[in-house]
Write a protein that holds these residues in place. Structure first.
Motif, PDB file in Angstrom:
ATOM      1  N   ALA A 338       0.831  -1.213   0.000  1.00  0.00           N
ATOM      2  CA  ALA A 338       0.000   0.000   0.000  1.00  0.00           C
ATOM      3  C   ALA A 338       0.861   1.257   0.000  1.00  0.00           C
ATOM      4  O   ALA A 338       0.555   2.239  -0.700  1.00  0.00           O
ATOM      5  N   ARG A 339       1.945   1.235   0.774  1.00  0.00           N
ATOM      6  CA  ARG A 339       2.821   2.415   0.825  1.00  0.00           C
ATOM      7  C   ARG A 339       3.479   2.660  -0.525  1.00  0.00           C
ATOM      8  O   ARG A 339       3.605   3.803  -0.975  1.00  0.00           O
ATOM      9  N   VAL A 340       3.932   1.582  -1.161  1.00  0.00           N
ATOM     10  CA  VAL A 340       4.582   1.727  -2.462  1.00  0.00           C
ATOM     11  C   VAL A 340       3.581   2.259  -3.487  1.00  0.00           C
ATOM     12  O   VAL A 340       3.889   3.154  -4.282  1.00  0.00           O
ATOM     13  N   SER A 341       2.369   1.706  -3.465  1.00  0.00           N
ATOM     14  CA  SER A 341       1.334   2.162  -4.404  1.00  0.00           C
ATOM     15  C   SER A 341       1.028   3.636  -4.193  1.00  0.00           C
ATOM     16  O   SER A 341       0.879   4.399  -5.166  1.00  0.00           O
ATOM     17  N   ARG A 342       0.928   4.058  -2.938  1.00  0.00           N
ATOM     18  CA  ARG A 342       0.652   5.471  -2.638  1.00  0.00           C
ATOM     19  C   ARG A 342       1.776   6.354  -3.158  1.00  0.00           C
ATOM     20  O   ARG A 342       1.527   7.438  -3.710  1.00  0.00           O
ATOM     21  N   MET A 343       3.029   5.907  -2.993  1.00  0.00           N
ATOM     22  CA  MET A 343       4.156   6.697  -3.469  1.00  0.00           C
ATOM     23  C   MET A 343       4.147   6.799  -4.998  1.00  0.00           C
ATOM     24  O   MET A 343       4.416   7.875  -5.564  1.00  0.00           O
ATOM     25  N   ILE A 344       3.826   5.699  -5.669  1.00  0.00           N
ATOM     26  CA  ILE A 344       3.766   5.736  -7.132  1.00  0.00           C
ATOM     27  C   ILE A 344       2.702   6.737  -7.584  1.00  0.00           C
ATOM     28  O   ILE A 344       2.916   7.533  -8.515  1.00  0.00           O
ATOM     29  N   ASN A 345       1.554   6.716  -6.939  1.00  0.00           N
ATOM     30  CA  ASN A 345       0.501   7.676  -7.289  1.00  0.00           C
ATOM     31  C   ASN A 345       0.964   9.114  -7.081  1.00  0.00           C
ATOM     32  O   ASN A 345       0.683  10.001  -7.902  1.00  0.00           O
ATOM     33  N   ASN A 346       1.685   9.357  -6.001  1.00  0.00           N
ATOM     34  CA  ASN A 346       2.200  10.705  -5.747  1.00  0.00           C
ATOM     35  C   ASN A 346       3.193  11.129  -6.826  1.00  0.00           C
ATOM     36  O   ASN A 346       3.201  12.294  -7.268  1.00  0.00           O
ATOM     37  N   LEU A 347       4.040  10.208  -7.254  1.00  0.00           N
ATOM     38  CA  LEU A 347       5.007  10.512  -8.316  1.00  0.00           C
ATOM     39  C   LEU A 347       4.305  10.818  -9.635  1.00  0.00           C
ATOM     40  O   LEU A 347       4.677  11.759 -10.353  1.00  0.00           O
ATOM     41  N   VAL A 348       3.276  10.035  -9.945  1.00  0.00           N
ATOM     42  CA  VAL A 348       2.536  10.256 -11.196  1.00  0.00           C
ATOM     43  C   VAL A 348       1.800  11.598 -11.152  1.00  0.00           C
ATOM     44  O   VAL A 348       1.714  12.308 -12.166  1.00  0.00           O
ATOM     45  N   ARG A 349       1.288  11.961  -9.980  1.00  0.00           N
ATOM     46  CA  ARG A 349       0.636  13.280  -9.855  1.00  0.00           C
ATOM     47  C   ARG A 349       1.605  14.409 -10.161  1.00  0.00           C
ATOM     48  O   ARG A 349       1.195  15.478 -10.614  1.00  0.00           O
ATOM     49  N   ARG A 350       2.873  14.165  -9.918  1.00  0.00           N
ATOM     50  CA  ARG A 350       3.884  15.190 -10.210  1.00  0.00           C
ATOM     51  C   ARG A 350       4.392  15.066 -11.647  1.00  0.00           C
ATOM     52  O   ARG A 350       5.417  15.630 -12.007  1.00  0.00           O
ATOM     53  N   GLU A 351       3.696  14.230 -12.446  1.00  0.00           N
ATOM     54  CA  GLU A 351       3.934  14.077 -13.886  1.00  0.00           C
ATOM     55  C   GLU A 351       5.211  13.320 -14.209  1.00  0.00           C
ATOM     56  O   GLU A 351       5.716  13.389 -15.342  1.00  0.00           O
ATOM     57  N   ALA A 352       5.753  12.576 -13.240  1.00  0.00           N
ATOM     58  CA  ALA A 352       6.906  11.725 -13.522  1.00  0.00           C
ATOM     59  C   ALA A 352       6.446  10.424 -14.178  1.00  0.00           C
ATOM     60  O   ALA A 352       5.310   9.987 -13.985  1.00  0.00           O
ATOM     61  N   ILE A 353       7.325   9.822 -14.953  1.00  0.00           N
ATOM     62  CA  ILE A 353       7.116   8.463 -15.463  1.00  0.00           C
ATOM     63  C   ILE A 353       7.692   7.503 -14.425  1.00  0.00           C
ATOM     64  O   ILE A 353       8.814   7.699 -13.948  1.00  0.00           O
ATOM     65  N   VAL A 354       6.931   6.476 -14.065  1.00  0.00           N
ATOM     66  CA  VAL A 354       7.387   5.520 -13.057  1.00  0.00           C
ATOM     67  C   VAL A 354       7.538   4.139 -13.697  1.00  0.00           C
ATOM     68  O   VAL A 354       6.624   3.645 -14.362  1.00  0.00           O
ATOM     69  N   VAL A 355       8.697   3.541 -13.492  1.00  0.00           N
ATOM     70  CA  VAL A 355       8.981   2.182 -13.963  1.00  0.00           C
ATOM     71  C   VAL A 355       9.180   1.305 -12.730  1.00  0.00           C
ATOM     72  O   VAL A 355       9.978   1.639 -11.853  1.00  0.00           O
ATOM     73  N   HIS A 356       8.441   0.184 -12.643  1.00  0.00           N
ATOM     74  CA  HIS A 356       8.569  -0.682 -11.471  1.00  0.00           C
ATOM     75  C   HIS A 356       8.572  -2.151 -11.889  1.00  0.00           C
ATOM     76  O   HIS A 356       8.369  -2.483 -13.069  1.00  0.00           O
TER      77      HIS A 356
END
Length: 552
Positions: A338-356
């Motif tokens: 859940a923490r990782v998912s929340r962090m990914i969502n926060n990164l995407v809100r800042r318009e970053a591309i996330v690779v996991h």
């Protein structure tokens, strides 16, 4: 008859963490690891969970040393607390000892121990125990298998391991030496990592992750790369650095532990990259995005970790935005999803591309799967076997694997935290519980074992608290004022005032009825029951009720 040897498991058998075992013989105690368990959601407010160190305090003058097999927190993290109470030498590879030294210096405990470096194939006598250390591949440099000679034969402890045939540093698990020991001396007892015992096949080589990372760098040539990994995973950091330097980027570290471990690994020659390629994180904004790679901690979304802060815009050092590609080069540890998912969502809100790891194979396990376990069992050819390092289901699966390979069921001994296995002329037997098996929780400066504390914190965090103050005349035995409700976290401010006034009237009626009966004892119970019934009936919630009785 040879003297019996006891192995007491103080942690690590039932959980992934707090690994610690005490090997006892001839009045001496040799420790194998001393690690922490990271608390789960059922332990709100706890920072770490320690092994059962009380068992060691009773044997303080008999401890001849602690072998630290590698530098992960679940194997070394409890040493600062152990060394607050005890004093004993610590043996480990130079990298492992470097990590330990940092933690002890932070706590002012360097004078409580002597750090004794050991290398591949070193033979060291620790008290009455003749030990040999064998190189093993894992997700941290310089891991060691321990071959411990005792009057009852040789105990082989696998440490955390995988059989990577193409490791980043070329340092393979030395199966040939294990085979020679099995042939010449024989392995009386094998203690073996069980983490991936349920998973068929073999773990992917670490170098395969490097190929995937290079592909990510090639696919994002004009974007800043922020790669999050465990700070102790120097092989992963090396591959990130290689990909960065190969694409003309500078490398900066983000997070205190990454900065420290990066420097330590370079100092020991375990991490290789040119000086001109390393910059301070404070300078990254001075370079175009395509010329920078930031290696960060926080891949598990830990609160206040470097990447979690950057994901919410609270980082002191970097501002994540539309020019960033963030790579999470790890898999979520169970409980962290859940923490990782929340962090990914926060990164995407800042318009970053996330690779996991759910998209690309940017991570591989440091623990051997079933084929690798079978290989080690075959080469070691132990007389007896105790599965270690794993949850209960992992230990059971590893025991079943050994039996399916032909080991007699009476030679596979399952144990749990707090239990003691004895090795004697008659064989190996589980002697049952010899310690409480309790968890010891680090709460700030305190170490406590009361698990009820977490139930109270869960109520406070989820339901809130209601204090009910009742003021009585000691002489006349009557209320001097209307009871006072004061709540936090129970209901919102727009509802609180009316409810608190109505609740005060309910409590007043209950108190007056109790006093009218001539009873003077049990008033706190009366207040708690009346307030609790009112609160539950009117709001459907169950906050903590705290009665405060004042007699004047």
């Amino acid at each position: 008859m040879a003297e019996a040897v006891q192995i007491t498991f103080l942690g690590g058998l039932g959980d992934i963490g707090r690994n610690c075992a005490a090997i006892e013989c001839g009045g001496e105690v040799l420790l194998l690891d001393c690690g922490v368990l990271f608390p789960d959601e059922d332990m709100p407010g706890a920072e770490f969970v320690l092994p059962d160190l009380e068992y060691l305090r009773d044997r303080a003058d008999r401890i001849v040393g602690c072998i630290c097999t590698h530098g992960h927190e679940d194997h070394i993290g409890a040493l600062p607390w152990a060394l607050e109470w005890l004093s004993f030498p610590v043996y480990g590879s130079p990298f492992t000892l470097g990590l330990i030294r940092n933690r002890l210096e932070e706590r002012g405990l360097s004078d409580r121990t002597t750090l004794i470096p050991i290398g591949d194939h070193d033979r060291v006598r620790i008290g009455a125990f003749n030990c040999e250390f064998i190189p093993v591949t894992h997700s941290v440099p310089s891991g060691l298998i321990s071959a411990i000679g005792t009057p009852q034969g040789l105990i082989l402890h696998s440490s955390d391991f995988k059989l990577d045939l193409n490791p980043v540093d070329g340092r393979r698990t030395d199966l040939a030496r294990i085979g020679a020991i099995a042939r010449d001396e024989g392995v009386r007892l094998l203690l073996c990592d069980s983490t991936n015992s349920e998973i068929p096949g073999s773990s992917r080589s670490e170098t395969e992750v490097g190929e995937v990372l290079r592909g990510v760098f090639s696919a994002h040539p004009d974007r800043r790369l922020v790669v999050a990994a465990f700070s102790s995973h120097i092989h992963r950091v090396q591959q990130v650095a290689d990909a960065a330097v190969g694409s003309g980027r500078k490398v900066a570290t983000l997070g205190l532990s990454m900065k420290r471990n990066f420097a330590l690994a370079r100092e020991l020659g375990l991490l290789r990259l040119p000086d001109h390629a390393v910059i301070d994180v404070a300078d990254v904004e001075n370079y175009p995005p395509g010329q920078v790679c930031v290696v960060s901690t926080g891949s598990q979304g830990e609160t206040r970790s470097a990447l979690a802060l950057a994901a919410t815009g609270d980082s002191r050092w970097i501002d994540i935005g539309a020019d960033d590609t963030v790579v999470l080069s790890s898999s979520p540890i169970p409980g962290n999803e859940a923490r990782v998912s929340r962090m990914i969502n926060n990164l995407v809100r800042r318009e970053a591309i996330v690779v996991h790891s759910g998209q690309l194979e940017v991570h591989t396990s440091g623990h051997g799967k079933q084929d690798e376990l079978r290989t080690l069992h075959t080469v070691a050819d132990p007389e007896y076997f105790v599965p270690v390092h794993g949850e209960t289901r992992h230990l059971a699966a590893h025991g079943d694997l050994a039996k399916k390979m032909g080991m007699p069921s009476d030679r596979v001994v399952l144990a749990r935290d707090g239990e003691q296995v004895e090795l004697s002329d008659r064989g190996v037997a589980n002697r049952g519980q010899v310690t409480s098996g309790d968890y010891y929780y680090v709460n700030g400066r305190l170490v406590e074992s009361d698990r009820g504390l977490f139930s109270e914190r869960a109520i406070l965090g989820g339901q809130g608290v209601v204090n009910v103050v009742v003021v009585l005349s000691r002489d006349k035995g009557r209320l001097l004022a209307r009871p006072h409700f004061e709540s936090k976290g129970w209901v919102g401010a727009d509802s609180a005032q009316d409810l608190e006034l109505a609740g005060a009237d309910e409590v007043a009626d209950a108190v007056e009825e109790h006093l009218a009966s001539g009873e003077t004892e049990g008033l706190a119970r009366v207040v708690r029951r009346a307030a609790g019934q009112f609160v539950n009936h009117n709001t459907g919630r169950r906050p903590m009720i705290v009665p405060v009785i004042i007699e004047i």
